[in-house]
Motif scaffolding. Structure first.
Motif, PDB file in Angstrom:
ATOM      1  N   SER A 390     -16.576  66.844  36.487  1.00  0.00           N
ATOM      2  CA  SER A 390     -16.137  65.449  36.350  1.00  0.00           C
ATOM      3  C   SER A 390     -15.868  65.107  34.889  1.00  0.00           C
ATOM      4  O   SER A 390     -15.524  63.986  34.564  1.00  0.00           O
ATOM      5  N   GLN A 391     -16.023  66.093  34.017  1.00  0.00           N
ATOM      6  CA  GLN A 391     -15.816  65.808  32.595  1.00  0.00           C
ATOM      7  C   GLN A 391     -14.333  65.676  32.266  1.00  0.00           C
ATOM      8  O   GLN A 391     -13.507  66.439  32.755  1.00  0.00           O
ATOM      9  N   THR A 392     -14.053  64.702  31.422  1.00  0.00           N
ATOM     10  CA  THR A 392     -12.685  64.480  30.983  1.00  0.00           C
ATOM     11  C   THR A 392     -12.322  65.535  29.946  1.00  0.00           C
ATOM     12  O   THR A 392     -12.929  65.584  28.882  1.00  0.00           O
ATOM     13  N   LEU A 408     -15.905  60.095  38.904  1.00  0.00           N
ATOM     14  CA  LEU A 408     -17.252  59.544  38.992  1.00  0.00           C
ATOM     15  C   LEU A 408     -17.268  58.637  40.213  1.00  0.00           C
ATOM     16  O   LEU A 408     -16.380  57.821  40.399  1.00  0.00           O
ATOM     17  N   TYR A 462     -16.553  52.066  40.381  1.00  0.00           N
ATOM     18  CA  TYR A 462     -17.911  51.539  40.268  1.00  0.00           C
ATOM     19  C   TYR A 462     -17.971  50.392  39.266  1.00  0.00           C
ATOM     20  O   TYR A 462     -17.381  50.450  38.199  1.00  0.00           O
ATOM     21  N   ALA A 464     -21.130  47.996  37.746  1.00  0.00           N
ATOM     22  CA  ALA A 464     -22.546  47.634  37.757  1.00  0.00           C
ATOM     23  C   ALA A 464     -22.692  46.130  37.609  1.00  0.00           C
ATOM     24  O   ALA A 464     -21.830  45.473  37.036  1.00  0.00           O
ATOM     25  N   VAL A 553     -26.452  56.066  32.999  1.00  0.00           N
ATOM     26  CA  VAL A 553     -25.288  56.073  33.885  1.00  0.00           C
ATOM     27  C   VAL A 553     -25.183  57.420  34.598  1.00  0.00           C
ATOM     28  O   VAL A 553     -24.750  57.498  35.749  1.00  0.00           O
ATOM     29  N   LEU A 557     -24.755  57.514  38.854  1.00  0.00           N
ATOM     30  CA  LEU A 557     -23.482  57.898  39.466  1.00  0.00           C
ATOM     31  C   LEU A 557     -23.546  59.294  40.085  1.00  0.00           C
ATOM     32  O   LEU A 557     -24.334  60.143  39.678  1.00  0.00           O
TER      33      LEU A 557
ATOM     34  N   GLU B 240     -26.499  57.342  26.922  1.00  0.00           N
ATOM     35  CA  GLU B 240     -25.341  56.689  27.527  1.00  0.00           C
ATOM     36  C   GLU B 240     -24.061  57.089  26.778  1.00  0.00           C
ATOM     37  O   GLU B 240     -23.055  57.456  27.373  1.00  0.00           O
ATOM     38  N   ASP B 242     -23.574  59.644  24.961  1.00  0.00           N
ATOM     39  CA  ASP B 242     -23.311  61.062  25.162  1.00  0.00           C
ATOM     40  C   ASP B 242     -22.514  61.276  26.452  1.00  0.00           C
ATOM     41  O   ASP B 242     -21.521  61.999  26.482  1.00  0.00           O
ATOM     42  N   PHE B 243     -22.942  60.595  27.521  1.00  0.00           N
ATOM     43  CA  PHE B 243     -22.246  60.745  28.799  1.00  0.00           C
ATOM     44  C   PHE B 243     -20.849  60.144  28.724  1.00  0.00           C
ATOM     45  O   PHE B 243     -19.876  60.717  29.211  1.00  0.00           O
ATOM     46  N   ARG B 246     -18.163  62.226  27.295  1.00  0.00           N
ATOM     47  CA  ARG B 246     -17.655  63.288  28.164  1.00  0.00           C
ATOM     48  C   ARG B 246     -16.947  62.743  29.409  1.00  0.00           C
ATOM     49  O   ARG B 246     -16.259  63.458  30.114  1.00  0.00           O
ATOM     50  N   HIS B 247     -17.191  61.472  29.724  1.00  0.00           N
ATOM     51  CA  HIS B 247     -16.611  60.866  30.926  1.00  0.00           C
ATOM     52  C   HIS B 247     -16.031  59.501  30.575  1.00  0.00           C
ATOM     53  O   HIS B 247     -16.597  58.473  30.921  1.00  0.00           O
ATOM     54  N   ALA B 248     -14.925  59.505  29.885  1.00  0.00           N
ATOM     55  CA  ALA B 248     -14.362  58.233  29.425  1.00  0.00           C
ATOM     56  C   ALA B 248     -13.612  57.538  30.566  1.00  0.00           C
ATOM     57  O   ALA B 248     -12.403  57.649  30.681  1.00  0.00           O
ATOM     58  N   THR B 249     -14.350  56.887  31.435  1.00  0.00           N
ATOM     59  CA  THR B 249     -13.706  56.200  32.553  1.00  0.00           C
ATOM     60  C   THR B 249     -14.256  54.780  32.680  1.00  0.00           C
ATOM     61  O   THR B 249     -15.364  54.508  32.232  1.00  0.00           O
ATOM     62  N   PRO B 250     -13.484  53.912  33.328  1.00  0.00           N
ATOM     63  CA  PRO B 250     -13.946  52.523  33.494  1.00  0.00           C
ATOM     64  C   PRO B 250     -15.286  52.439  34.233  1.00  0.00           C
ATOM     65  O   PRO B 250     -16.103  51.573  33.927  1.00  0.00           O
ATOM     66  N   SER B 251     -15.534  53.338  35.193  1.00  0.00           N
ATOM     67  CA  SER B 251     -16.799  53.295  35.930  1.00  0.00           C
ATOM     68  C   SER B 251     -17.981  53.454  34.981  1.00  0.00           C
ATOM     69  O   SER B 251     -18.966  52.729  35.077  1.00  0.00           O
ATOM     70  N   ALA B 252     -17.880  54.425  34.091  1.00  0.00           N
ATOM     71  CA  ALA B 252     -18.981  54.683  33.174  1.00  0.00           C
ATOM     72  C   ALA B 252     -19.134  53.530  32.179  1.00  0.00           C
ATOM     73  O   ALA B 252     -20.244  53.123  31.846  1.00  0.00           O
ATOM     74  N   SER B 254     -18.418  50.466  32.740  1.00  0.00           N
ATOM     75  CA  SER B 254     -18.956  49.301  33.428  1.00  0.00           C
ATOM     76  C   SER B 254     -20.487  49.289  33.432  1.00  0.00           C
ATOM     77  O   SER B 254     -21.123  48.250  33.360  1.00  0.00           O
TER      78      SER B 254
END
Lengths: 559, 463
Positions: A390-392, A408, A462, A464, A553, A557, B240, B242-243, B246-252, B254
């Motif tokens: 799932s890593q970008t 995610l 998602y 929150a 997070v 998730l 947070e 750090d994650f 690696r996961h640059a998305t709106p879900s993260a 939020s």
């Protein structure tokens, strides 16, 4: 401004993320161009052509899906994400098949297992555990009676419904049989529907109550759930842009016209079928229409058929072009957060699949394998696509229609609570085949879940809430779990004589994030603990690490 | 433009140039998207356009939600002398000719700010379905999860930067239909902050203090000092980040945003809105020392701090056996007890808002999911009745001192100016400066209007 660009503008303004804008522009054009092709694909999946293609094993089907995806990535110049490592895969497959994260022990065992085929073994193991029918039963429940968990009156009947699904899934009943049983259900004569629902027999009755036993609601739900067709709009008028006309809607509704709805307000009243076949009157008109199938054909009645028996036979027939496609699309969405056709309810020509070949092949093979969920799940979870990280790693993955990266996904309230319980050692109710653990009222789980109720938007979007943040930061469950005096799980980790502080940090990571800490993380956590001077303060610092992990997070998730 | 003209559809006013342009653009936009068969019926649309864009009309809304369905015959539409009327007498209000229940005497003195709608009518007589309809404006059917009114208003009028949430629900009783209390397809960022969740929400006699009107988990566990809290938040923040890298998305993102807002609220001055003990005892007494009364006081404190939508639920009161207003038996005893809680709370709220200069910018709405049968049942109760019932609009944006519509002498039917539920919700929107025709994208990819397209705002109650 042209028509097309205005339409594109609307799509763009509806999207929250600017990252998706480029995709949206492109997809509007694709949608226009794709509708013609989609019509042909629908034909390809009909019985005649399908019978020519070979029956594949789950692994061969997975390979075929991957070949199609790989070709589409190459054509679209998409660079897919790297493969998920064992830890990422482990957490994901547990959440998707067992409905919760693995324990620290399970995580350690899997990660340290040298067997190269261990992912395959794990999938088989998870499909055979009691957690599978429990979790998949909930998944199907959310599909069939969405929102019933939030309704006081309907809630009472959830245990019956869930236990019915669980029993069928435990017996590996095929999906066509499950759906046929649902569609032809009548309350048994000797059953008192008002009896204590917890002691009540497993039954799909909730579906009828959810739809208020109204023929039009039942017809709309049936079309949407099992055929992927939205006919609701045609209930009241001929929609200028949709295929379905008002008369077609009511002709389809006529299949449910025999259901006795004498007591519409009484949710406990029995579901009965009047024996005679008859048509239904279109409200507000003098027209009565006979039952007609959505493909425009007249039913092929057998002696003794009730309306619904006829309908169930058609819906679940191997040659029905809609049933298998609608189902595999939903199952795909369960594992990828979005369907090959998205929204999943709308398998209309105007809304073509991103990968028509995959949809067709899955549908075809699902039919060949007698609508066996586990076959489908084996195939999907074995794909490289499902096992991507799932890593970008590249912007080309941002378009979710490429399935070039695992998105995610938010957890359901059930998944999150059960994962929290798993990580913190909270006592969990054992899974009961009778679904008693599905009862929600007046339990800590109910209180927690009321704050984490699914808002009904896509799992990949998602959001929150403040209340959720407060619950996890300051609430009872996490406070108890991270309390030095009250948490047995934490005590065990802190007191274990065979663990040094690195080992303790590792245990906390495995219990929450299902992975070992990276070197940088370990150093950061070590530093946080070592800056203190007393033994008590060091323990406190470790509990802070636990708190931070449970609030992260990454914990909340599915990734 | 001259607003007074808008109130009279027969005055022959002309649509000003700017409004026309907006409407055409809107029309084009919708038409091209192929979304609706657009009916352009003239001045009402223009009214919505004008009010929605008027800069002075930033308003807040306080919804007084009457769980269970209040008896119109014993509150705002009495039928003294008729056999359906029951024992209650009327009281003359501060506006000549308008009379309401004798058990709402203080509220009657605010009639110049109140518009009573006596001609509400719907078809939903089931608690769950009617609750959904009244609170979202739509019937619960199909796959679409419609947002509650509070979420819709929060989206239109709220600021994502504010220290307090934009939708606060005080003492809700969500038993009848939890889905009617959520943000639906708008997503969790428009979910209500719930204060004093009252699943069975019955207030115990003699209960004191703040009646448990708390934001759950707003404070860290006892014993956690600020330094310690900061330390672990710093640790959290590092993980947070750090994650996210690696996961640059709106879900993260939020998740991080929700935590930032939660921490900001925990530590903000604005969170003092929830501390009712800052208020003078006499004022707290005036509101009524019960959940609803104190909830209304909290609503004022929240509106004062810019929260655009607050709802306060009146559900259980002391010694009332019914679930809220669901008075199938002993209706008159229950309604009297409920009125004795409602009257001081609501009238003090009006007074309090007025004295602080907030009444003109605060719309107060009183409604439940339906009315009750005019005919009295053998248990001295009244049952569910959606055909003819009452709702009340007051304060900001409302032309008070009037009654809209009428029911027949036996109360069984509306015989003048029927008002549908979407009509009422559209009126609320326009009063708040929101265009009810505006569309939000639903989860099935279909745009949905804030209020159904057929809704007609009650023009005569809008200022």
């Amino acid at each position: 401004m042209s028509t097309l660009s205005l339409a594109a503008h609307r799509v763009i303004s509806a999207l929250a993320s600017t990252a998706l804008v480029q995709f949206a522009l492109a997809s509007v054009i694709l949608l226009q161009a794709g509708s013609v092709l989609a019509g042909q694909e629908a034909l390809d999946s009909s019985g005649k052509v399908a019978s020519a293609s070979p029956d594949l094993s789950a692994r061969s089907l997975a390979d075929r899906i991957d070949r199609i995806l790989t070709a589409s990535w190459a054509a679209e110049k998409v660079e897919p994400a790297p493969a998920a490592d064992d830890a990422e895969f482990l957490r994901r497959i547990f959440l998707d098949l067992a409905g919760k994260i693995p324990s620290a022990g399970e995580a350690r065992a899997f990660l340290d297992d040298p067997n190269p085929d261990k992912r395959h073994t794990l999938i088989e193991h998870l499909l055979s555990r009691a957690t599978f029918p429990a979790h998949f039963g909930r998944t199907l429940r959310d599909l069939m009676v969405p929102g019933a968990t939030n309704n006081l009156q309907l809630q009472i009947l959830i245990p019956q419904f869930e236990s019915w699904l669980r029993l069928r899934l435990t017996d590996d009943t095929s999906y066509d049989k499950i759906v046929a049983e649902l569609l032809t259900f009548t309350t048994p004569a000797n059953m008192n529907p008002r009896a204590n629902p917890l002691g009540g027999e497993p039954s799909p009755a909730l579906f009828y109550l959810f739809n208020e036993r109204k023929p039009e609601n039942l017809a709309a739900s049936t079309a949407r759930l099992f055929l992927g067709i939205q006919v609701e709009c045609a209930q009241c008028h001929n929609h200028p842009f949709a295929r379905w006309k008002r008369e077609e809607f009511w002709s389809f509704t006529a299949f449910f016209g025999g259901i006795d709805s004498g007591q519409p307000q009484n949710i406990f009243a029995a579901v009965q079928e009047r024996s005679t076949r008859q048509g239904i009157k279109i409200p507000g008109s003098e027209t009565t229409v006979e039952p007609r199938l959505l493909d425009g054909t007249n039913p092929n009645w057998s002696t003794g058929d009730t309306n619904r028996a006829m309908l169930a036979r058609w819906v679940t027939a191997g040659e029905n072009p809609f049933f298998a496609r609608a189902t595999v699309n939903r199952i795909w969405a369960h594992f990828f957060g979005r369907g090959l056709v998205d929204p999943v309810d709308d398998l209309d020509e105007s809304n073509p699949p991103s990968h028509p070949e995959i949809l067709d092949e899955l549908a075809r093979q699902f039919g060949y394998h007698k609508f066996d969920f586990k076959f489908l799940i084996r195939a999907i979870t074995t794909t490289r696509a499902y096992q991507l990280s799932s890593q970008t790693t590249h912007a080309s993955q941002d378009d979710p229609r490429h399935f070039a990266r695992m998105p995610l996904r938010s957890m359901t309230a059930d998944q999150l609570f059960d994962s929290l319980a798993q990580a913190t050692g909270l006592e969990q109710q054992p899974i009961s085949p009778r679904g008693a653990d599905a009862v929600r009222l007046n339990s800590p789980k109910a209180a927690f879940q009321s704050k984490f109720t699914d808002p009904g938007i896509s799992r990949t979007e998602y959001q929150a809430t403040i209340l959720q943040a407060l619950t996890l930061m300051n609430g009872q469950i996490v406070s108890d779990a991270t309390s030095l005096s009250r948490s047995e799980n934490l005590q065990a980790i802190l007191e274990a004589p065979f663990l040094d502080s690195a080992g303790r940090i590792e245990s906390l990571f495995l219990a929450t994030l299902t992975r070992r800490p990276t070197t940088a993380e370990l150093a950061k956590m070590q530093h946080y603990i070592d800056r203190t001077d007393s033994e008590f303060a060091r323990k406190q610092a470790l509990s802070d690490v636990f708190w931070a992990l449970l609030n992260s997070v990454e914990f909340v998730l599915n990734h | 433009m001259n607003r007074s003209k808008l109130r009279s559809p027969n005055s022959g006013f002309r649509i000003p140039h700017s409004t026309l342009r907006t409407s055409r653009r809107e029309l084009l936009r919708l038409g091209v998207a192929g979304v609706v068969g657009f009916s352009f019926s003239g001045w009402l649309e223009s009214l919505a356009d004008d009010t929605a864009t008027h800069p002075a009309r930033r308003r807040s809304c306080i919804l007084l939600w009457m769980t269970g369905g209040p008896s119109q015959m014993d509150t705002f539409d009495l039928k003294p002398g008729h056999e359906n009327g029951g024992p209650f007498k009327e009281t003359q209000s501060s506006v000549a000719g308008i009379r309401i229940s004798e058990h709402l005497p203080q509220l009657a003195q605010h009639m110049e700010s109140l518009a009573i709608v006596r001609s509400m009518t719907s078809k939903e007589g089931d608690h769950g379905r009617a609750t959904y309809l009244l609170r979202t404006g739509y019937l619960q059917q199909g796959p679409i999860r419609y947002p509650a009114l509070g979420s819709l208003v929060a989206k239109e009028l709220g600021s994502p930067e504010s220290e307090l949430p934009n939708f606060v629900s005080v003492a809700p009783n969500r038993l009848f239909n939890q889905a009617a209390y959520g943000p639906g397809f708008l997503g969790s960022q428009f979910a209500p902050l719930v204060v004093g969740d009252a699943l069975f929400g019955v207030q115990q006699p003699g209960q004191q203090g703040d009646f448990n009107l708390k934001v759950d988990d707003l404070s860290p566990p006892t014993g956690l000092d600020t330094k310690h809290a900061d330390d672990r938040l710093e640790l959290w923040s590092w993980l947070e980040q750090d994650f996210l890298s690696r996961h640059a998305t709106p879900s993260a993102v939020s998740h991080r945003t929700a935590y930032d807002r939660a921490v900001r609220m925990m530590r903000s001055e604005a969170a003092k809105a929830f501390q009712l003990d800052e208020e003078p005892a006499a004022l707290r007494d005036a509101y009524g020392r019960n959940r609803f009364g104190q909830g209304c006081l909290m609503a004022r404190r929240l509106v004062e701090r810019g929260v655009p939508f607050v709802e306060v639920t009146l559900t259980g009161v002391a010694n009332n056996q019914a679930l809220g207003w669901d008075t199938h038996a002993n209706n008159f005893d229950s309604v009297r007890r409920l009125s004795e809680v409602l009257d001081p709370a609501w009238s003090t709220l009006m007074e309090d808002l007025k004295s602080r200069g907030l009444l003109d910018s605060t719309l107060v709405v009183w409604m439940g999911e339906f009315g009750r049968t005019p005919k009295i049942n053998p248990n001295q109760g009244r049952d569910h009745y959606p055909q003819a019932w009452s709702a009340v609009l007051a304060g900001g944006g409302i032309h008070g001192g009037q009654v809209i519509g009428r029911t027949t002498p036996d109360g069984m039917a509306v015989n003048d100016r029927p008002v549908s539920v979407p009509d009422l919700l559209a009126t609320i929107c326009v009063a708040l400066g929101i265009d009810p025709r505006k569309q939000n994208m639903s989860e099935v990819g279909r745009p949905i209007r804030i209020v159904d397209k057929d809704a007609q705002p009650i023009k005569e109650v809008l200022t």
